[in-house]
Design a protein around this motif. Structure first.
Motif, PDB file in Angstrom:
ATOM      1  N   UNK A   1      30.552  44.945  54.572  1.00  0.00           N
ATOM      2  CA  UNK A   1      30.763  45.589  53.278  1.00  0.00           C
ATOM      3  C   UNK A   1      29.474  46.090  52.632  1.00  0.00           C
ATOM      4  N   UNK A   2      28.329  45.601  53.110  1.00  0.00           N
ATOM      5  CA  UNK A   2      27.066  45.987  52.499  1.00  0.00           C
ATOM      6  C   UNK A   2      26.701  45.160  51.293  1.00  0.00           C
ATOM      7  N   UNK A   3      27.607  44.285  50.833  1.00  0.00           N
ATOM      8  CA  UNK A   3      27.341  43.395  49.697  1.00  0.00           C
ATOM      9  C   UNK A   3      27.854  42.003  50.044  1.00  0.00           C
ATOM     10  N   UNK A   4      27.287  41.019  49.366  1.00  0.00           N
ATOM     11  CA  UNK A   4      27.796  39.646  49.458  1.00  0.00           C
ATOM     12  C   UNK A   4      27.343  38.896  48.219  1.00  0.00           C
ATOM     13  N   UNK A   5      27.483  37.569  48.238  1.00  0.00           N
ATOM     14  CA  UNK A   5      27.004  36.724  47.146  1.00  0.00           C
ATOM     15  C   UNK A   5      27.787  36.947  45.861  1.00  0.00           C
ATOM     16  N   UNK A   6      29.054  37.329  46.018  1.00  0.00           N
ATOM     17  CA  UNK A   6      29.905  37.511  44.838  1.00  0.00           C
ATOM     18  C   UNK A   6      31.349  37.207  45.200  1.00  0.00           C
ATOM     19  N   UNK A   7      32.122  36.813  44.197  1.00  0.00           N
ATOM     20  CA  UNK A   7      33.524  36.454  44.388  1.00  0.00           C
ATOM     21  C   UNK A   7      34.391  37.343  43.514  1.00  0.00           C
ATOM     22  N   UNK A   8      35.477  37.843  44.107  1.00  0.00           N
ATOM     23  CA  UNK A   8      36.389  38.772  43.438  1.00  0.00           C
ATOM     24  C   UNK A   8      37.761  38.123  43.281  1.00  0.00           C
ATOM     25  N   UNK A   9      38.369  38.285  42.110  1.00  0.00           N
ATOM     26  CA  UNK A   9      39.710  37.755  41.835  1.00  0.00           C
ATOM     27  C   UNK A   9      40.667  38.911  41.576  1.00  0.00           C
ATOM     28  N   UNK A  10      41.869  38.810  42.169  1.00  0.00           N
ATOM     29  CA  UNK A  10      42.974  39.745  41.962  1.00  0.00           C
ATOM     30  C   UNK A  10      44.180  39.007  41.384  1.00  0.00           C
ATOM     31  N   UNK A  11      44.990  39.731  40.639  1.00  0.00           N
ATOM     32  CA  UNK A  11      46.358  39.281  40.411  1.00  0.00           C
ATOM     33  C   UNK A  11      47.167  39.564  41.667  1.00  0.00           C
ATOM     34  N   UNK A  12      48.109  38.669  41.979  1.00  0.00           N
ATOM     35  CA  UNK A  12      48.878  38.778  43.218  1.00  0.00           C
ATOM     36  C   UNK A  12      50.356  38.611  42.914  1.00  0.00           C
ATOM     37  N   UNK A  13      51.195  39.292  43.672  1.00  0.00           N
ATOM     38  CA  UNK A  13      52.636  39.107  43.519  1.00  0.00           C
ATOM     39  C   UNK A  13      53.022  37.691  43.922  1.00  0.00           C
ATOM     40  N   UNK A  14      54.110  37.195  43.350  1.00  0.00           N
ATOM     41  CA  UNK A  14      54.518  35.809  43.586  1.00  0.00           C
ATOM     42  C   UNK A  14      54.851  35.557  45.038  1.00  0.00           C
ATOM     43  N   UNK A  15      55.316  36.597  45.755  1.00  0.00           N
ATOM     44  CA  UNK A  15      55.665  36.427  47.161  1.00  0.00           C
ATOM     45  C   UNK A  15      54.506  36.737  48.108  1.00  0.00           C
ATOM     46  N   UNK A  16      53.324  36.919  47.556  1.00  0.00           N
ATOM     47  CA  UNK A  16      52.096  37.139  48.344  1.00  0.00           C
ATOM     48  C   UNK A  16      52.196  38.345  49.273  1.00  0.00           C
ATOM     49  N   UNK A  17      52.918  39.372  48.823  1.00  0.00           N
ATOM     50  CA  UNK A  17      53.009  40.594  49.630  1.00  0.00           C
ATOM     51  C   UNK A  17      52.124  41.703  49.108  1.00  0.00           C
ATOM     52  N   UNK A  18      51.600  41.567  47.868  1.00  0.00           N
ATOM     53  CA  UNK A  18      50.810  42.655  47.289  1.00  0.00           C
ATOM     54  C   UNK A  18      49.818  42.108  46.273  1.00  0.00           C
ATOM     55  N   UNK A  19      48.690  42.792  46.152  1.00  0.00           N
ATOM     56  CA  UNK A  19      47.758  42.556  45.070  1.00  0.00           C
ATOM     57  C   UNK A  19      48.052  43.567  43.972  1.00  0.00           C
ATOM     58  N   UNK A  20      47.999  43.114  42.725  1.00  0.00           N
ATOM     59  CA  UNK A  20      48.519  43.904  41.608  1.00  0.00           C
ATOM     60  C   UNK A  20      47.443  44.623  40.809  1.00  0.00           C
ATOM     61  N   UNK A  21      46.195  44.507  41.226  1.00  0.00           N
ATOM     62  CA  UNK A  21      45.132  45.219  40.524  1.00  0.00           C
ATOM     63  C   UNK A  21      43.986  45.467  41.489  1.00  0.00           C
ATOM     64  N   UNK A  22      42.954  46.125  41.000  1.00  0.00           N
ATOM     65  CA  UNK A  22      41.804  46.464  41.838  1.00  0.00           C
ATOM     66  C   UNK A  22      40.849  45.301  42.025  1.00  0.00           C
ATOM     67  N   UNK A  23      41.037  44.234  41.259  1.00  0.00           N
ATOM     68  CA  UNK A  23      40.181  43.068  41.377  1.00  0.00           C
ATOM     69  C   UNK A  23      38.947  43.145  40.501  1.00  0.00           C
ATOM     70  N   UNK A  24      38.457  41.987  40.101  1.00  0.00           N
ATOM     71  CA  UNK A  24      37.243  41.899  39.293  1.00  0.00           C
ATOM     72  C   UNK A  24      36.284  40.896  39.921  1.00  0.00           C
ATOM     73  N   UNK A  25      34.994  41.238  39.921  1.00  0.00           N
ATOM     74  CA  UNK A  25      33.981  40.272  40.327  1.00  0.00           C
ATOM     75  C   UNK A  25      33.846  39.258  39.195  1.00  0.00           C
ATOM     76  N   UNK A  26      34.231  38.013  39.473  1.00  0.00           N
ATOM     77  CA  UNK A  26      34.224  36.980  38.431  1.00  0.00           C
ATOM     78  C   UNK A  26      32.981  36.109  38.502  1.00  0.00           C
TER      79      UNK A  26
END
Length: 506
Positions: free
Chosen positions: A158-183
């Motif tokens: 990816x060219x980057x590391x040392x960071x963690x990203x959080x997404x909202x996820x559907x309850x059935x774990x079939x889709x991520x519901x946003x673009x994600x944020x580095x938290x």
């Protein structure tokens, strides 16, 4: 399937255990409890089948119960060994009556698979998020009904590391519901590097991310907490080597017993033996932070979490009477005619190859090399072998060595070969002629540093060393493998593979 008794258990038999509890390369462990049962999953990289599932009743004594991946996809890509690729650090959870694994392929993305029975059939992997360099995912189904996913980044892709990203996820774990944020951005934390391996939890109104940093050989374990899954997060180092000899203690799983006691499973990088798994007691201080081990340092000896369970360890030896045991894996997706078993043992088809290098051989059948020293041996023979056919027992990492039988134009010999770096294999010692179709016992003794001495003898005779000692090496993100191979034309037959521990703490 009968497995020979070995001494690889860490159970001392007196109510205590000695770390590590898993004495081989069960890398990047994650674990959960469901009722009175504990389940553990580990990364498997290029090995097939992938995503091994282990079971325990006390967090100390573990057995292999299956794999979540029968084959790796795309099929064509994994017809040859993808060393360093494949299945990286997974996460295991239990939700809505099902077991869920989210795992990364760093060249393709994040995948989910699930099962009603962890020892049963798992669903076809579903691509949850595509892209290169996405690693170390972990889902969280929160108490309010919402669902999230955290993951890390691999700089090599990816060219980057040392960071963690959080997404909202559907309850059935079939889709991520946003673009994600580095938290959590490790670049903003003094001294942090290679922040990765996050595990997501919820406790008493806090969202917790347990994540290691500092690298696998000399890093540490941190815990992060926030009132909101998207932060901001507070940080604290909760486990580090200190004045112990347990280097890089990190990346694992927080598990709570039925009695409400907390424990933490993590790995230690042991080089040639891979990432072995330790078990640490865990408590909470007055400020609400976890304290792991002995005030933040790993313990070596400790009372077991649950008493009364018999000693056990993942299978090593195998007599193949009812199939190939779950401790074995190929270096690539196997063909159905590569192997067969019957009450007499294992028969490998000698597969033609233009590349005799065992590191590149798809049909190498291997298992994890036990930590601390072992002796492995088997009785083998070649049948209907054409000139150029070779088969035997090998120790394979970035370097490798092997002992076995080779067929030339007019004779069969016991031969020992080795390969280092990018150089082609070469003879290690002089070949020993034998009669055609003769059964020969071949083996290797491995000491606690990974130094190997191969040996051979005819049944009933005294073992004789063959070749010079060989220093085993780790592979790409994995420890060395103890393997069986067969190339050329004909078949190679192996009776039971007998593997016993040789160190005093096995």
């Amino acid at each position: 399937m009968r497995h020979f008794l070995s001494r690889f258990t860490s159970d001392n038999g007196d109510g205590t255990y000695r770390n590590p509890v898993l004495r081989a390369d069960w890398s990047d462990p994650d674990a959960i409890r469901v009722g009175g049962d504990f389940y553990l999953v580990a990364s498997s990289f290029h090995r097939v089948p992938g995503l091994p599932i282990l079971h325990s009743r006390d967090l100390v004594n573990w057995t292999i119960i299956g794999h979540a991946l029968d084959r790796l996809v795309p099929e064509a890509d994994f017809r040859t060994p993808q060393r360093g690729g494949g299945v990286w650090a997974p996460a295991l959870r239990h939700h809505a009556g099902r077991y869920w694994i989210v795992y990364p392929d760093p060249d393709r993305g994040l995948f989910t698979t699930s099962a009603e029975d962890p020892a049963g059939e798992w669903t076809t992997p579903h691509l949850l998020k595509g892209g290169k360099g996405l690693i170390d995912p972990c889902p969280l189904w929160a108490s309010d009904g919402s669902a999230y996913l955290v993951h890390g980044w691999a700089k090599s892709r990816a060219g980057v590391n040392n960071r963690l990203t959080v997404h909202r996820m559907s309850e059935d774990a079939t889709a991520l519901l946003d673009a994600g944020e580095v938290v959590i951005d490790g670049d903003e934390l003094p001294g942090y590097r290679t922040l990765e391996g996050p595990k997501f939890y919820e406790r008493d109104g806090w969202y917790w991310i347990f994540a290691p940093a500092g690298g696998v050989t000399d890093g540490w374990q941190s815990a992060f907490r926030s009132r909101d899954p998207f932060g901001p997060y507070e940080e604290r180092i909760v486990l580090e080597q200190g004045d112990t000899d347990i280097n890089g203690p990190h990346q694992g799983a927080w598990v709570t017993t039925q009695d409400g006691d907390d424990w933490f499973l993590h790995f230690q990088d042991k080089g040639v033996f891979g990432r072995v798994v330790h078990l640490q007691p865990m408590r909470w201080n007055d400020d609400g932070w976890p304290v792991i081990g002995d005030n933040g340092q790993p313990v070596t000896l400790h009372p077991k979490p649950v008493q009364g369970q018999p000693p056990a360890a993942p299978a090593a030896s195998d007599d193949f009477t009812t199939g190939i045991g779950p401790q074995w894996a190929w270096q690539a997706n196997p063909e159905p005619d590569w192997a067969a078993t019957d009450p007499a043992g294992l028969t490998l088809t000698c597969v033609p190859t233009d590349d005799p290098d065992l590191r590149h051989l798809p049909n190498l059948l291997g298992q994890r090399l036990p930590d601390g020293g072992c002796r492995a041996e088997t009785t083998m023979r070649l049948d209907d072998a054409a000139p150029g056919t070779t088969a035997g027992l090998a120790v394979v990492g970035d370097d490798y060595a092997c002992i076995g039988l080779a067929r030339t134009n007019d004779t069969t010999t016991v031969t020992c070969r080795t390969a280092s770096g990018g150089e082609p294999p070469r003879d290690n010692g002089s070949p020993l002629p034998i009669k055609d179709a003769t059964a020969v016992i071949v083996g290797v003794e491995v000491d606690a540093t990974g130094r190997c001495q191969f040996f051979a003898h005819l049944p009933g005779e005294t073992p004789q060393p063959v070749g010079e000692p060989f220093q085993a090496t780790e592979g790409r993100w994995v420890g060395a493998a103890l393997g069986l191979f067969a190339t050329g034309h004909g078949t190679a037959t192996f009776d039971a593979v007998r593997i016993t521990a040789t160190d005093t703490h096995a």
